[in-house]
Design a protein around this motif. Structure first.
Motif, PDB file in Angstrom:
ATOM      1  N   GLN A 420      -6.558  -0.996   7.779  1.00 47.45           N
ATOM      2  CA  GLN A 420      -5.315  -1.909   7.779  1.00 47.45           C
ATOM      3  C   GLN A 420      -5.755  -3.287   8.361  1.00 47.45           C
ATOM      4  O   GLN A 420      -4.986  -4.362   7.680  1.00 47.45           O
ATOM      5  N   ILE A 562      -1.260  -5.089   9.679  1.00 45.01           N
ATOM      6  CA  ILE A 562      -0.848  -3.850   9.259  1.00 45.01           C
ATOM      7  C   ILE A 562       0.250  -3.659   8.418  1.00 45.01           C
ATOM      8  O   ILE A 562       0.306  -3.197   7.318  1.00 45.01           O
ATOM      9  N   GLN A 565      -0.653  -5.529   4.827  1.00 37.81           N
ATOM     10  CA  GLN A 565      -1.964  -4.290   3.566  1.00 37.81           C
ATOM     11  C   GLN A 565      -0.609  -2.348   3.755  1.00 37.81           C
ATOM     12  O   GLN A 565      -0.965  -1.931   2.935  1.00 37.81           O
ATOM     13  N   ALA A 566      -0.063  -2.541   4.907  1.00 38.23           N
ATOM     14  CA  ALA A 566       0.908  -1.673   4.394  1.00 38.23           C
ATOM     15  C   ALA A 566       2.293  -1.670   3.787  1.00 38.23           C
ATOM     16  O   ALA A 566       2.914  -0.879   2.573  1.00 38.23           O
TER      17      ALA A 566
END
Length: 650
Positions: A420, A562, A565-566
């Protein structure tokens, strides 16, 4: 005697001769101290239909050559240093405009002086205002793709080629009598729509594909190459040069093909071993020594070559001096922008079909293409080795994320976190197993299986990964040696969530690595969740003081990556007032509107009730050694079951 035997038509014989030329052309050129490009072009001329006639320029060779041309532009888009381009985008804009306008003015003047009508002269000038990255292979081999001058030249490629395309479209439409308002509405809408889909839609689709169906590298390679072809075809249908489409799709795929990864090496190897040499040989097969030896053709070609070279050199020197780059870097800017191929042929073909120019002018342009290949190759070989490869020490946090994997129970969680962080920066994960010097063969095999499991997790998270099993005298030494050798930018270390008095803060190995690491360390206690739903940053009063700002800033850098990306949000849980926290976010270059702030008293005591399934909890390194161990352990207990990351700056 050879009538009826040549040209060769047997597929095996055609294949053998073509790739013998791919092998021998550069070797012979090297012996003669000529660029490899020239060996391939001249070799194509010799074996082509206009000299010996060993091969005809049939569909197979034309197709390979055309794919090689698309690949040249595609690879330029793939390798463009996007971070450097954003930092120095003015360089690309200035150089792009200069390297387009200067040839337009100079070549138009020379062409009209040579007796060519103004409209035809403008079309010919548009051919030389664009460029093809003929010397890019040399630049790539010298590891100069992140150099500021190279980045400016790659960015200028898009600007100059699109501008030349527009001039060609305007001139051709004017000559054909199609320059109605409706024509320009359709053309403008098609160009804008195409760029929007490629630059914004394709990256989102690619991210979805790589995390789903495209978790196998063979599938990814096929996807990338087919995408290049589709983008070129669609571009042609809406009136855009296919090479521009190939460059744009390369930009769209750029974040998903990190440098020095397996997928990047496979794309480059296929292109540089097959497609690009086939393109150069195919170009050489067009050349007819007798046709281009005509006096008028030679005179016209000489004038065009002198005008084009002078214009490109003037643009490179002027823009390079404005940028403040060195002489060799200005030389490499010239090398990348002086090459001519598809754009020149396309423009002259359009002018010939409209009856604006004849075979003499077309043959002159073919001579210019040959000369530009020689000049581009020579200048790259001359100036490239005199440029120092750029320092990658300032690379983004996620460029090369090293993660030691040793425990099968935690490998998935650790690699997911590393992936991530890496994917957000278009980077790669380096998963390493460190074994002792006396490791048994069965241990090595078991750890290789673990490395393959790590690779599967990283690919599933949409990131590229490199795996290795390392034999070293100590675990800490093996990890740190890997960071240095792989040019790591960040290190993710697994942690059990506690340590006794004899083990120090996180444990003897982790403490030793933190002490000696040249890069930031993310100490990660894996949780039970296999999906990230929220990114929670715990921010106490002690975390905003002068001594802890570095750790807090690093925690937010990781949180942003993170969350991006999430595709989720950041939640800041703090015992500070909300206004003060928002001020701190601004100071840390964090978008305050992208974070939800929850102010509570007694953060760690309230934390278990505030966390939910799927939370990833981050905190920065506390300012004192006593709080480093005690505070991290308390946070790990309070966030039981959740992934906890302690960000430790180097």
């Amino acid at each position: 005697m050879l009538d009826g035997f040549l040209p060769l038509t047997d597929p095996g014989a055609v294949f053998a001769v073509l790739f013998l030329m791919v092998l021998l052309g550069p070797l012979i050129a090297e012996r003669l101290r000529l660029p490899a490009i020239i060996g391939l072009v001249l070799g194509g001329m010799v074996i082509g239909p206009n000299v010996i006639g060993v091969l005809d320029r049939n569909t197979f060779i034309e197709t390979l050559g055309y794919v090689g041309l698309l690949y040249l532009m595609f690879q330029g888009g793939l390798d463009l240093d996007l971070d450097g381009f954003r930092r120095h985008r003015r360089d690309s804009v200035v150089f792009g405009i200069t390297t387009f306008l200067t040839p337009m003015i100079v070549v138009t003047g020379v062409a009209t002086a040579m007796g060519i009508d103004l409209l035809a002269a403008v079309i010919v000038a548009s051919a030389f205002a664009s460029h093809t990255l003929l010397s890019y292979g040399t630049v790539s081999l010298l590891d100069l793709t992140a150099n500021r001058a190279v980045t400016a030249a790659l960015g200028a490629t898009l600007i100059a080629n699109v501008a030349a395309l527009l001039v060609l479209a305007v001139a051709a439409a004017g000559a054909a009598g199609d320059s109605t308002g409706w024509f320009w509405v359709l053309f403008g809408a098609g160009l804008a729509g195409y760029m929007a889909v490629v630059l914004f839609g394709v990256p989102r689709f690619t991210r979805w594909f790589f995390t789903g169906l495209g978790q196998d590298r063979r599938v990814r390679l096929t996807y990338l190459l087919s995408g290049m072809g589709v983008a070129a075809v669609v571009a042609g249908y809406i009136g855009i040069e296919p090479i521009v489409g190939a460059f744009l799709i390369g930009l769209a795929f750029n974040p998903f093909v990190p440098a020095r990864t397996a997928i990047a090496d496979r794309v480059r190897l296929l292109g540089e071993s097959v497609f690009i040499p086939a393109f150069l040989i195919s170009t050489g097969m067009i050349l007819d020594p007798l046709a281009v030896a005509d006096g008028r053709t030679v005179a016209l070609a000489g004038a065009f070559i002198a005008a084009m070279m002078a214009a490109k050199l003037l643009a490179s020197e002027g823009s390079g001096r404005w940028m403040g780059v060195t002489g060799p870097e200005r030389g490499i800017m010239f090398s990348l922008t002086v090459g001519q191929a598809a754009g020149a042929l396309a423009a002259t073909t359009v002018a010939a079909e409209l009856g604006l120019i004849g075979s003499v002018e077309v043959n002159a342009v073919v001579l210019v293409i040959l000369a530009s290949a020689l000049i581009a190759g020579w200048s790259a070989d001359r100036y490239g080795p005199r440029i120092t490869a750029p320092d990658r020490s300032n690379a983004p946090l996620g460029s090369r994320v090293v993660v030691p994997v040793a425990n099968p129970a935690t490998v998935a969680s650790l690699v997911r976190v590393a992936a991530q962080v890496a994917a957000s920066d278009s980077g790669a994960v380096v998963a390493v197993n460190v074994l002792p010097l006396d490791a048994r063969p069965d241990q090595i095999r078991a750890h290789r299986d673990l490395a393959l499991a790590a690779e599967k997790v990283a690919l599933g998270a949409g990131s590229e990964v490199q795996t290795s099993v390392r034999i070293d005298s100590s675990t800490s030494g093996g990890v740190l040696h890997t960071v240095v050798e792989q040019e790591g930018t960040c290190l993710v270390m697994g942690w059990k969530g506690y340590a006794n008095a004899r083990e120090g803060f996180f444990g003897a190995v982790i403490d030793q690595i933190i002490s000696d690491s040249p890069v930031p360390v993310l100490v990660c206690r894996p949780g039970d969740d296999d999906r990230t739903r929220r990114v929670v940053v715990v921010l106490t009063r002690d975390d905003v003081g002068p001594g802890s700002l570095l750790g807090t800033a690093l925690a937010f850098q990781v949180a942003v990556r993170i969350a991006r990306q999430a595709e989720t949000k950041i939640v800041v849980i703090t015992d500070h007032e909300e206004d003060l926290v928002r001020t701190q976010l601004v100071n840390l270059d964090v978008d305050e509107d992208a974070a939800e702030i929850v102010s509570v008293e007694g953060v760690l005591g309230r934390l278990p009730r505030l966390l939910t399934e799927g939370d990833v909890v981050l905190t920065g390194m506390p300012p004192t050694a006593s709080r480093l161990g005690r505070g991290a352990r308390r946070l790990a207990r309070a966030a039981e079951g959740r992934t906890v990351i302690v960000a430790v700056p180097h």
